[in-house]
Design a protein around this motif. Structure first.
Motif, PDB file in Angstrom:
ATOM      1  N   GLN A 105       0.883  -1.149  -0.131  1.00 35.47           N
ATOM      2  CA  GLN A 105      -0.162  -0.071  -0.026  1.00 35.47           C
ATOM      3  C   GLN A 105       0.849   1.296   0.183  1.00 35.47           C
ATOM      4  O   GLN A 105       1.948   1.192   0.681  1.00 35.47           O
ATOM      5  CB  GLN A 105      -0.988  -0.102   1.085  1.00 35.47           C
ATOM      6  CG  GLN A 105      -1.939  -1.212   1.138  1.00 35.47           C
ATOM      7  CD  GLN A 105      -2.915  -1.207   2.329  1.00 35.47           C
ATOM      8  OE1 GLN A 105      -2.596  -0.730   3.372  1.00 35.47           O
ATOM      9  NE2 GLN A 105      -3.850  -1.542   1.951  1.00 35.47           N
ATOM     10  N   VAL A 106       0.453   2.326  -0.784  1.00 34.52           N
ATOM     11  CA  VAL A 106       1.181   3.529  -0.767  1.00 34.52           C
ATOM     12  C   VAL A 106       0.196   4.694  -0.405  1.00 34.52           C
ATOM     13  O   VAL A 106      -0.806   4.796  -0.800  1.00 34.52           O
ATOM     14  CB  VAL A 106       1.561   3.791  -2.351  1.00 34.52           C
ATOM     15  CG1 VAL A 106       2.352   5.110  -2.451  1.00 34.52           C
ATOM     16  CG2 VAL A 106       2.352   2.734  -3.062  1.00 34.52           C
ATOM     17  N   SER A 107       0.868   5.159   0.582  1.00 34.35           N
ATOM     18  CA  SER A 107       0.003   6.267   1.279  1.00 34.35           C
ATOM     19  C   SER A 107       0.500   7.658   1.196  1.00 34.35           C
ATOM     20  O   SER A 107       1.712   7.742   0.693  1.00 34.35           O
ATOM     21  CB  SER A 107       0.085   5.905   2.847  1.00 34.35           C
ATOM     22  OG  SER A 107      -0.369   4.837   3.189  1.00 34.35           O
ATOM     23  N   THR A 162       7.828   8.154  -8.919  1.00 31.01           N
ATOM     24  CA  THR A 162       6.737   8.841  -8.485  1.00 31.01           C
ATOM     25  C   THR A 162       5.666   8.534  -9.331  1.00 31.01           C
ATOM     26  O   THR A 162       5.388   8.486 -10.310  1.00 31.01           O
ATOM     27  CB  THR A 162       7.164  10.337  -8.878  1.00 31.01           C
ATOM     28  OG1 THR A 162       8.386  10.805  -8.004  1.00 31.01           O
ATOM     29  CG2 THR A 162       6.074  11.233  -8.301  1.00 31.01           C
ATOM     30  N   ILE A 163       4.569   8.092  -8.338  1.00 31.37           N
ATOM     31  CA  ILE A 163       3.191   7.776  -8.779  1.00 31.37           C
ATOM     32  C   ILE A 163       2.303   8.839  -8.744  1.00 31.37           C
ATOM     33  O   ILE A 163       1.145   8.597  -9.291  1.00 31.37           O
ATOM     34  CB  ILE A 163       2.918   6.224  -8.253  1.00 31.37           C
ATOM     35  CG1 ILE A 163       2.715   6.434  -6.586  1.00 31.37           C
ATOM     36  CG2 ILE A 163       3.810   5.080  -8.623  1.00 31.37           C
ATOM     37  CD1 ILE A 163       2.066   5.277  -6.189  1.00 31.37           C
ATOM     38  N   ALA A 164       2.498   9.745  -7.960  1.00 31.00           N
ATOM     39  CA  ALA A 164       1.701  10.625  -7.519  1.00 31.00           C
ATOM     40  C   ALA A 164       2.052  12.055  -7.152  1.00 31.00           C
ATOM     41  O   ALA A 164       3.295  11.811  -6.356  1.00 31.00           O
ATOM     42  CB  ALA A 164       0.333  10.372  -6.802  1.00 31.00           C
ATOM     43  N   ILE A 165       1.520  12.988  -6.773  1.00 28.13           N
ATOM     44  CA  ILE A 165       2.064  14.162  -6.361  1.00 28.13           C
ATOM     45  C   ILE A 165       1.017  14.763  -5.272  1.00 28.13           C
ATOM     46  O   ILE A 165      -0.114  14.808  -5.689  1.00 28.13           O
ATOM     47  CB  ILE A 165       2.354  15.191  -7.244  1.00 28.13           C
ATOM     48  CG1 ILE A 165       3.632  14.946  -8.000  1.00 28.13           C
ATOM     49  CG2 ILE A 165       2.685  16.683  -6.605  1.00 28.13           C
ATOM     50  CD1 ILE A 165       3.863  15.650  -9.045  1.00 28.13           C
ATOM     51  N   VAL A 166       1.387  15.263  -4.152  1.00 22.84           N
ATOM     52  CA  VAL A 166       0.194  15.659  -3.193  1.00 22.84           C
ATOM     53  C   VAL A 166       0.639  16.915  -3.085  1.00 22.84           C
ATOM     54  O   VAL A 166       1.758  17.368  -2.782  1.00 22.84           O
ATOM     55  CB  VAL A 166       0.299  14.911  -1.803  1.00 22.84           C
ATOM     56  CG1 VAL A 166      -0.648  15.833  -0.895  1.00 22.84           C
ATOM     57  CG2 VAL A 166      -0.139  13.304  -1.927  1.00 22.84           C
ATOM     58  N   ALA A 171      -2.664   4.258  -3.249  1.00 19.02           N
ATOM     59  CA  ALA A 171      -2.589   3.142  -4.489  1.00 19.02           C
ATOM     60  C   ALA A 171      -1.998   1.847  -3.779  1.00 19.02           C
ATOM     61  O   ALA A 171      -1.491   2.121  -2.659  1.00 19.02           O
ATOM     62  CB  ALA A 171      -1.436   3.864  -5.600  1.00 19.02           C
ATOM     63  N   THR A 172      -2.252   0.822  -4.691  1.00 19.61           N
ATOM     64  CA  THR A 172      -1.784  -0.521  -4.275  1.00 19.61           C
ATOM     65  C   THR A 172      -0.951  -1.033  -5.369  1.00 19.61           C
ATOM     66  O   THR A 172      -1.359  -1.032  -6.466  1.00 19.61           O
ATOM     67  CB  THR A 172      -2.893  -1.523  -3.854  1.00 19.61           C
ATOM     68  OG1 THR A 172      -3.823  -0.925  -2.601  1.00 19.61           O
ATOM     69  CG2 THR A 172      -2.441  -2.927  -3.322  1.00 19.61           C
ATOM     70  N   VAL A 173       0.070  -1.499  -5.091  1.00 23.43           N
ATOM     71  CA  VAL A 173       1.187  -1.889  -5.952  1.00 23.43           C
ATOM     72  C   VAL A 173       1.294  -3.430  -5.754  1.00 23.43           C
ATOM     73  O   VAL A 173       1.426  -3.808  -4.437  1.00 23.43           O
ATOM     74  CB  VAL A 173       2.571  -1.338  -5.853  1.00 23.43           C
ATOM     75  CG1 VAL A 173       3.321  -1.545  -6.800  1.00 23.43           C
ATOM     76  CG2 VAL A 173       2.398   0.291  -5.958  1.00 23.43           C
TER      77      VAL A 173
END
Length: 133
Positions: free
Chosen positions: A58-60, A90-94, A129-131
């Motif tokens: 899990q990616v938090s 990098t899979i997302a940016i907050v 996300a889940t990897v």
């Protein structure tokens, strides 16, 4: 309520949950907050679910802000559901105001699930996300 107040309240809620607090009350001349945390009964997972969960990572969120799956200033997606990713990619940016926090995959694998949508507000440690390997 101001956005800053809501962000601070969200941080307080995280701390209260972590401490095991069941009830919290706050009152000032302009604001009253009553929080009650319910006990959630946990159902033991099946052996199949345990095996599957061990294979998922899990990616938090690293902080409070709005999730973006598109590189800022471009229209290039960082990832998509089912995409292959590498460790530290990098899979997302907050983003919050002018602060941008990279969300990196801790393992190489495939994006199995996206738990938020583009532009959704997230708190610290919210699942993004889940990897799977």
């Amino acid at each position: 309520m101001s956005e800053k107040f809501l962000e601070e309240l969200e941080e307080i809620i995280v701390l209260l949950r972590a401490s095991g607090t069941k009830k919290f009350d706050y009152s000032s001349s302009t604001t009253t907050v009553h929080l009650t945390f319910a006990d959630v009964a946990e159902t033991p997972p099946s052996p199949t679910a345990l095996a599957s969960a061990e294979e998922m990572t899990q990616v938090s969120s690293p902080g409070i802000g709005y999730v973006h799956f598109v590189q800022p200033g471009t229209e290039h997606p960082l990832i998509e559901l089912g995409a292959a990713v590498t460790r530290d990619q990098t899979i997302a940016i907050v983003a919050f105001d002018s602060i941008f926090m990279s969300v990196k995959s801790p393992v190489s694998g495939k994006i199995a699930d996206l738990h938020v949508v583009e532009g959704q507000r997230v708190g610290y440690d919210d699942l993004i996300a889940t990897v799977t390997p």
